[in-house]
Design an enzyme around this catalytic site. Sequence first.
Site, PDB file in Angstrom:
ATOM      1  N   ARG A 180       9.999   3.203   0.303  1.00 29.13           N
ATOM      2  CA  ARG A 180       9.078   3.486  -0.804  1.00 29.13           C
ATOM      3  C   ARG A 180       7.637   3.592  -0.305  1.00 29.13           C
ATOM      4  O   ARG A 180       6.857   4.429  -0.780  1.00 29.13           O
ATOM      5  CB  ARG A 180       9.197   2.420  -1.901  1.00 29.13           C
ATOM      6  N   ARG A 224     -10.815  14.114   4.918  1.00 27.24           N
ATOM      7  CA  ARG A 224     -10.928  14.675   6.273  1.00 27.24           C
ATOM      8  C   ARG A 224     -11.924  13.904   7.122  1.00 27.24           C
ATOM      9  O   ARG A 224     -11.912  13.990   8.344  1.00 27.24           O
ATOM     10  CB  ARG A 224     -11.342  16.156   6.203  1.00 27.24           C
ATOM     11  N   LYS A 264       3.042   3.793  -5.304  1.00 28.68           N
ATOM     12  CA  LYS A 264       2.513   2.432  -5.304  1.00 28.68           C
ATOM     13  C   LYS A 264       1.191   2.467  -4.539  1.00 28.68           C
ATOM     14  O   LYS A 264       1.119   2.125  -3.353  1.00 28.68           O
ATOM     15  CB  LYS A 264       3.522   1.467  -4.674  1.00 28.68           C
ATOM     16  N   GLU A 297       6.539  -0.146 -18.785  1.00 21.94           N
ATOM     17  CA  GLU A 297       6.708  -1.284 -17.886  1.00 21.94           C
ATOM     18  C   GLU A 297       5.573  -2.269 -18.133  1.00 21.94           C
ATOM     19  O   GLU A 297       4.719  -2.035 -19.001  1.00 21.94           O
ATOM     20  CB  GLU A 297       6.731  -0.818 -16.426  1.00 21.94           C
TER      21      GLU A 297
HETATM   22  N1  PXG Z   1       5.874  -1.916 -11.846  1.00 21.42           N
HETATM   23  C1  PXG Z   1       4.683  -1.968 -11.239  1.00 21.42           C
HETATM   24  C2  PXG Z   1       3.516  -1.251 -11.819  1.00 21.42           C
HETATM   25  C3  PXG Z   1       4.537  -2.703 -10.070  1.00 21.42           C
HETATM   26  O1  PXG Z   1       3.348  -2.753  -9.462  1.00 21.42           O
HETATM   27  C4  PXG Z   1       6.878  -3.323 -10.221  1.00 21.42           C
HETATM   28  C5  PXG Z   1       6.952  -2.567 -11.358  1.00 21.42           C
HETATM   29  C6  PXG Z   1       8.108  -3.990  -9.702  1.00 21.42           C
HETATM   30  O2  PXG Z   1       8.570  -3.363  -8.527  1.00 21.42           O
HETATM   31  P1  PXG Z   1       9.454  -4.148  -7.445  1.00 21.42           P
HETATM   32  O3  PXG Z   1       9.779  -3.115  -6.444  1.00 21.42           O
HETATM   33  O4  PXG Z   1       8.605  -5.257  -6.929  1.00 21.42           O
HETATM   34  O5  PXG Z   1      10.658  -4.635  -8.155  1.00 21.42           O
HETATM   35  C7  PXG Z   1       5.651  -3.407  -9.554  1.00 21.42           C
HETATM   36  C8  PXG Z   1       5.518  -4.205  -8.320  1.00 21.42           C
HETATM   37  C9  PXG Z   1       4.813  -8.830  -6.889  1.00 21.42           C
HETATM   38  C10 PXG Z   1       3.859  -7.741  -7.017  1.00 21.42           C
HETATM   39  O6  PXG Z   1       4.546  -9.729  -6.111  1.00 21.42           O
HETATM   40  C11 PXG Z   1       4.401  -6.577  -7.406  1.00 21.42           C
HETATM   41  C12 PXG Z   1       3.585  -5.521  -7.544  1.00 21.42           C
HETATM   42  C13 PXG Z   1       2.222  -5.617  -7.311  1.00 21.42           C
HETATM   43  C14 PXG Z   1       1.675  -6.831  -6.940  1.00 21.42           C
HETATM   44  C15 PXG Z   1       2.507  -7.914  -6.772  1.00 21.42           C
HETATM   45  O7  PXG Z   1       5.859  -8.775  -7.571  1.00 21.42           O
HETATM   46  N2  PXG Z   1       4.145  -4.353  -7.900  1.00 21.42           N
END
Ligand code: PXG
Length: 302
Positions: free
Chosen positions: A52, A105, A151, A184
């Site tokens: 990812r 750039r 991300k 979400e």
């Molecule tokens: N939605 C968003 C907007 C996110 O930033 C998730 C869903 C969950 O994705 P995963 O792959 O973790 O199941 C995220 C995850 C943490 C953490 O520690 C996660 C995120 C950002 C900062 C901390 O779970 N993003």
Amino acid sequence: MSLWTYVNGRFIPKEEASVSVYDHGFLYGDGVFEGIRVYGGRVFKLDEHVQRLYESAKSILLDIPLPPEEMKRVILETVRRNGLRDAYVRPIVTRGPGDLGIDPRKCGTPTVVVIVDRIQLYPERAYREGLRMVTATHRKNASDSLNPRIKSLNYLNQILARLEANLAGADEALMLNHEGYVCECTADNVFVVHGEEVWTPPAHLGILRGITRDTVLEIAQALGIAAVERTFTLHDVYTADEVFLTGTGAEIGPVVWVDGRTIGSGKPGPVTLRLLEAYRDRTAREGTPVYEETPTAPGGAG
Ligand code: PXG
């Protein structure tokens, strides 16, 4: 003992680890990141997170200066240097230092950082009693403006929503897209349980396709629970038997209150708890080993 951070090929004590103020990650949020967990000396879903990370980078035309296999080795080595068996890993790749203009750039070499530390997203109480959530007035960024599948280091959209939750005294904020469909939370995906069925919004609505979300869909199938990707609205959240959120840090977090409505019995529900138990079982058994498979690790418990 200090923690070690990987910065562009070197291991630096956490307190001294730094990047240039001209780094476009700092100036413009121009970069990508991941959040990964280490459980019992094994990195959970390492391949998926690294994939990812590279897909996020590709989408923003950012060339990560090392191949994915090398990135995996760097992640494992950074955990090993810290001697932790339970940890949180944060790989970050930015466009690197440039000038004060936005033109990428001008940036020479991307900055690559791997932080290993601990994280707690929600208080322990939230897992026992359930989380309280409000719907944010801030909608998700539209997919044709800044695709939430990336991300990226641009988290202001989620932070503004999180501030709304804080102001309301809630634990989390629920975010909708511009059509009003449930998307979400600020750093977690969301699921609702209706009778025998579990629903989560499809990725094309404009969400991050969470790795925990995919794991939960897989676990549900293995347990014979009908879990489907489905478009739904706030009404379906308020009337759900159970609501829970999923994320690397949060794992599976029961939600018992949304916008003043009590969800189901007002306690973490049976489907949520079954999935959480199965998820914890997986995190305890699966993953890429950090250390030689010995009973105790250097540096002690994480
Ligand atoms: N939605 C968003 C907007 C996110 O930033 C998730 C869903 C969950 O994705 P995963 O792959 O973790 O199941 C995220 C995850 C943490 C953490 O520690 C996660 C995120 C950002 C900062 C901390 O779970 N993003």
